[in-house]
Structures are given as structure tokens and as C-alpha cells.
Scaffold this active site. Sequence first.
Site, PDB file in Angstrom:
ATOM      1  N   GLY A  23       0.858  -1.175   0.000  1.00  0.00           N
ATOM      2  CA  GLY A  23       0.000   0.000   0.000  1.00  0.00           C
ATOM      3  C   GLY A  23       0.891   1.219   0.000  1.00  0.00           C
ATOM      4  O   GLY A  23       2.019   1.165   0.469  1.00  0.00           O
ATOM      5  N   SER A  24       0.394   2.330  -0.505  1.00  0.00           N
ATOM      6  CA  SER A  24       1.261   3.480  -0.730  1.00  0.00           C
ATOM      7  C   SER A  24       0.635   4.754  -0.204  1.00  0.00           C
ATOM      8  O   SER A  24      -0.559   4.809   0.084  1.00  0.00           O
ATOM      9  CB  SER A  24       1.557   3.640  -2.229  1.00  0.00           C
ATOM     10  OG  SER A  24       2.113   2.456  -2.759  1.00  0.00           O
TER      11      SER A  24
END
Length: 532
Positions: free
Chosen positions: A262-263
Site C-alpha cells: 500500500g502506498s
Amino acid sequence: MTQIPRRGNMPLSLLALVVAATLTACASGGGGDGLAFAPLPGDLANPPADATYKAEIRRTSMGVPHIKADTWGGAGYGYGYAQAQDNLCTMADSFLTYRGERSQYFGADTPLAYPGTLGAQKNIDADFFHRHTISGDVLKKMVDAQSDDMKQLVAGFTAGYNRYVRDAKAGAGGAGAANAACRTEAWVQPITTDDIYRRMYAANIVAGYVNFLSQIANAAPPAPVASSKVAARGRKEQQALQLAALDLRLHEVRVGGKGGVGSNVYGFGTAGTGDSSPLLFGNPHWYWRGPDRFYQAQLTIPGKLNVSGASFLGVPVVQIGFNDNVAWSHTVSKARRFGLYELKLAAGDATSYMRDGRAVKMQPSEITVKVKQGNGTLASVTRTLYKSEYGPLINQWDASTAFTIRDINADNYRSFRNWLRWSQAKSLDEFAAIQREEAAVPWVNTVAVGRGSPKAWYADIGAVPNVSADQLANCASTSPVATALRASVRPRRSSTARAAPATGRPMPTRCSRAPSARRACPACCATTSWRT
């Protein structure tokens, strides 16, 4: 990784250089630096005929390659060489994956060496999946859709990779020591441009087909059974068994599976920074190993391209990065990129389905995979896999009903053209216009800023099935698969993307009415067709 445009008019400067090299490749396979390379057996030994590539590779003190060339082919050549120089074993292994040749070298039941976006699949299933989904007709469409600049980049990248394979095999210039773990292995081979296009296409479908890799690879029409057994089992029991086999937990389906990727990305306009320059902070959380990890580089073609950033291994364009005028980053979008279609089968024919009152034959593909046996010999395994007009069949299939998956990005051949155009964008307005025009970003949203612009841009503009909540809720199918799909559509946590104080707005995709007899279950209902 942080992508920050420099303040004011300060140039983007090069860090301390510790390595400089110039590469030249000619059609003969010899190098322009006085080194000769013995050709390897087979048709893939040499760069493309009548082609000459030249690139300068300089590395920062941290090893990041800065590649400069006079042509698109030269830039690709330097990039392919640099990626192979740093990652030969990983890249050679991944090209086997996309070609569907893992079982030939590593056996059928061995799991993938680098799961990444594919997950922990068996080699045999990965082989059939990639042979089936990236078939010859698909590959041709992918190639035909690319610009001349992209084709030159890919051709140069292929030649650069092959040049390094020859270096490594020959142990020239210290190349062998850098990749001693694999350089003498039979599976480390020269490649063709098709291998790069397969790799690019594979990156597009990780939010769709890839979530159903084993279901696609093992889909087969039902075996004939005695009518008394069918009656005894009952329709509901059959569907329950099907649903258990599918193991359908779609609320967990996301790019990267359960890897926890996830970013985060934050874009600030000038009202947020307090001066004349906007600011972008990109913090992608992604894989550290395998072909899906980011590779950082700078590519320069004087007067045409000057971009720095990162891409997946085997991809010749920057996917997250910045140039003199714009900077952008991505986070994973929560929009679903696929739908399942429920097909009502023709009576007595499990490989034909009914559409508008007429029987339509599925398209069969007989695929044979070579498999390494315990004693080192090779055996052949053959499966016949099927596609409908919507996409490949999955292993939810009985005498009356089958399910097929449609991935919106299976027909999206524009994504890498979009990234290449972004690399050359001269303003934030141009950057936004490109995203609107292409509508091609496959499964991420975008935040960007531009030099001299007070705004920050946020958009989830890309290839997305145009399915409303009402369509989904009113989908007519009552099968367990449809019920599970409807239940799975609920708010989910996603990557963080913020743009402040001014944001762009997504451009909705368009749809048109389709025949009511076409029933989609349920992520794309009967009234929707997809814009690609």
C-alpha cells in the site's frame, strides 16, 4: 521514494559520479568498445538486424544509473543493459514466467520464485495462465497499439538486455561475477521484443485476471456424468461445491494479494507550501524482491526526454517520476477492474453459450507445456482452455452454467503510451490533459504537481468498468457466485492519496446499452458495455 521538483529554477543536479561507461551495439553482435562477443546458439543471439545502438551509462554514488543517448533506441538500450546488469537473475526468471516456460526448467509443482503480484502460484498454473491470457492475438494487438518511439525503446531495451546476457555468459568486463548465481544456467537466455511486450501486458492485468490465475489455468468443461447422479446431487449442492472451489473472498482481492502493499502520496499546491513552488511527496510501499519491484534510473535524450524515476523490472519507461516540469506518483486504486459474466449454456453443449437467443461457441486453445520431471527428462502436459467474447473461462462450470471473467485492462494497450507521454509533459495542464485523453492508467490513482502551477492534481482516471451501484444491486443472477460478489462490494481501506488545495476531477467513462440477454454477474450487468 520521494519525488520532489526542485525549488524555483534550480536545475535537477546529478549526484557524485563513480562509474561511467559507454555502450555500443551493432548488428554483428560486436561491441563498439573493442570487445567481441561470441554469438549464442539460436535465433535470439543478436540484436535486431541493421540496428546500431549507443548509450552512455553513468552511476551515482548510490548506484543509480543515468542513461543518456541520442535516440529512443539508444535510451532503451542503455536502460535494458543497466537493468540486466543489476538484476539479471530476477529478470531472466521472470521472462520464463511471462512466456509460460517455468515448468520446463523448475518442474510443475514448484511455486514461483518471486510471488509479487502473482501470488504463491505453482509453475504449471502460471505457465498455462500466461500462455492463455497473453496469446498470440493479444500480443499482436499490444504491439500494434504502440507508438514508433515506444517500439524503438522496446527494441533497444531488448538489445541492451541481450548485450548484457552475452557479457555475462562470456564473463566479459566482470559481468559474470555480478550475476554468478545464474549466468551459466540454461534458463538465462537472450530475449525478443515480444518478451518485453508480454511483461508490459502482464503489468496491466494484475488487478483483474491475475486474481483468478489458478481458476483460469484450470478451467475445463464438466465431464459427462450419469443423469441419476446429477439428479441426486441437486442444483444447490453443485453450486455450493463450485463456490467452495472458487474460494471467493473478493473483499480481499487487491493488487498484491495479501502482501500488505500500500502506498502514500501527498501533493501540495502553493497555498500549502507557502511559496511559488508546489510539492509532491511520494511514498510507494511495494515489493522489495522480484520483477515487480521498482528500479530507479534517469533517462535522457537531448531535446526529447529528461526524466528520472522508477519502473518495474523489464519495463522500459518511467512509471513514477519527475522531469523538469512535472512530478507524479501513484497509489493503488480501490476501484475494481474486472467483472464476472454468467453464461447460460446451450442444451447439450457445455462449450457453447446462449446470447440473444443464439448459441455462441467458445474459442478453444489447446496449450502444451513442457514439464521437467524428477529424473531431469521433459514431459508434455496439454490442457484445452476456453475464452468467450468477454474473456477467459474460470473453473465455475457445469452442464448449464459457466462463468467468464472480463478484465477492463485486457484491452487497454494505451497505459505505457500514457506514461511515456507524461515523461515528456511540459506543464501540469498538459499532464492532466494526457490522462484525460488516454484514460489508460490501469489500477492506480495519480497525484501530480507542476513547476509554476499553483495547483496539485489528483485523479483516478483510467480503465474502469462503468457499473453503477444500482446495476450491481439489481443484477438478476441468484447464483452463489453472484451473491458472494454482491456481498464483497463494501467500503474498504485503500492507499492514501491526497492533493491540496486544488484537485483535478476524474473523467467518467462512457457506456452503451447492450442486449438484455447478456447477463453479467454481477460486476458488469447486462446493460453495460465497457469503453477501452
